[in-house]
Design an enzyme around this catalytic site. Structure first.
Site, mmCIF file in Angstrom:
data_model
loop_
_atom_site.group_PDB
_atom_site.id
_atom_site.type_symbol
_atom_site.label_atom_id
_atom_site.label_comp_id
_atom_site.label_asym_id
_atom_site.label_seq_id
_atom_site.Cartn_x
_atom_site.Cartn_y
_atom_site.Cartn_z
ATOM 1 C CE LYS A 71 -2.335 1.289 3.713
ATOM 2 N NZ LYS A 71 -3.338 1.219 4.776
ATOM 3 N N GLY A 225 -4.895 7.706 16.689
ATOM 4 C CA GLY A 225 -4.344 8.811 15.920
ATOM 5 C C GLY A 225 -2.844 8.798 15.713
ATOM 6 C CE LYS A 231 0.405 12.285 12.801
ATOM 7 N NZ LYS A 231 -0.627 11.661 11.944
#
Length: 328
Positions: A71, A225, A231
């Site tokens: 992907k 998330g 992050k």
């Protein structure tokens, strides 16, 4: 004709692949991954800080599915202002014997579905059975996928939702209403978390949005998330007092919810010792007691993609969906 490739659009995939099917397929993918039946190199990042985004390449081979694939997916948080999805992707599914492509398909819908399904699998194995109230921090497209999956595995009756975007909240509430889940829009993450049995975070935040003292004993958290270095959505103190279940230790350590606390020495590496696949396969326990706080650190795995893409491809062939084209 030999060497024909099946092209599948996102709209076709949406019609072919239900969330209930996705949960079943992704649960099996976690199981197979834990047993070493799926091969997955580390996710490769191509950072584009000048455009506030990045690309990721995610290859995998699934022996049970007799398929390999990759992907090519992006994350551009600023796309919302451009009227484009934050995450977009293309998936190439190959015959592992000959390397001939089986299919080229939209990976955006695939990613949304399999990520939502992973949250459903985690809730099934880690959340308490009698949960009723869910808190959602972030109300975008992935939050909608998460509430859909959660409604399948648990009888949630109320969702409290916080998002700075009124439009996102309105969209989330419409989706929840169709699922038979009542919603309340709240003014802060703290208000959302108060009294919640399960918390779902789907933000692009680089600083904690959930504080440790807000979370009650027995709560399960799906931390969705954080999927890139830097992050984080949860207070490191919360991670320190909870049991952490990751989708993949290496990937989580590099780009998951635990990446910042590990790098800053706020969380010991020994805390990252259980994967969701091990829980699904029965190799390690799920929830151990009613007061345990559990956190599923989801980074998104290539093993999920190849399993989902393989299922979608075979169902499309069976039902005569998609368009066949000669690639070479």
């Amino acid at each position: 004709m030999k060497n024909e490739v099946l092209f599948l659009s996102g709209r076709t995939i949406s019609r072919l692949f239900s969330m209930r099917e996705a949960i079943r397929i992704i649960e099996r993918a976690f199981h197979n991954h834990a047993l070493g039946r799926i091969r997955m190199p580390p996710k490769v990042y191509l950072d584009l800080p000048e455009y506030d985004g990045d690309f990721r390449a995610m290859p995998a081979f699934s022996k049970p599915d007799r398929a390999a694939g990759v992907k090519w997916v992006n994350s551009h948080p600023g796309n919302a202002e451009r009227g484009l999805p934050t995450v977009m992707a293309v998936y190439i599914l190959n015959d592992p014997i000959t390397a001939v492509p089986f299919a080229v398909m939209d990976g955006t819908v695939l990613t949304r579905m399999r990520t939502g399904a992973a949250g459903g699998v985690a809730a099934r194995h880690l959340a308490q059975r009698n949960i009723r109230v869910a808190a959602f921090i972030g109300a975008g497209v992935q939050a909608m996928m998460q509430i859909e999956a959660l409604a399948i595995v648990r009888k949630v009756t109320m969702a409290k939702v916080f998002d700075p975007s009124p439009e996102a909240v309105a969209g989330f509430r419409r989706r929840a209403r169709r699922l038979g889940v009542k919603t309340v829009a709240v003014e802060s993450p703290e208000e959302a978390v108060a009294g919640a049995d399960i918390i779902v975070t789907t933000t692009p935040s680089t600083s904690p949005v959930i504080e440790a003292e807000w979370v009650s004993p027995g709560t399960h958290i799906n931390a969705i998330g954080a999927d890139a270095p830097g992050k984080q959505e949860l207070d490191p103190a919360l991670l320190g007092k909870a049991r952490i279940i990751v989708d993949d230790p290496i990937q989580a350590s590099h780009s998951g919810e635990v990446n910042v606390p590990l790098r800053e020495g706020l969380l010991p590496e020994a805390a990252i010792n259980t994967t969701l696949g091990e829980v699904v396969a029965g190799l390690k326990p799920g929830r151990r007691d009613a007061d345990e706080i559990t956190i599923f650190d989801s980074t998104g795995l290539a093993v999920q993609d190849v399993a989902a893409a393989s299922f979608i491809y075979r169902k499309a062939i069976k039902e005569g969906r998609g368009r066949k084209l000669r690639l070479f």
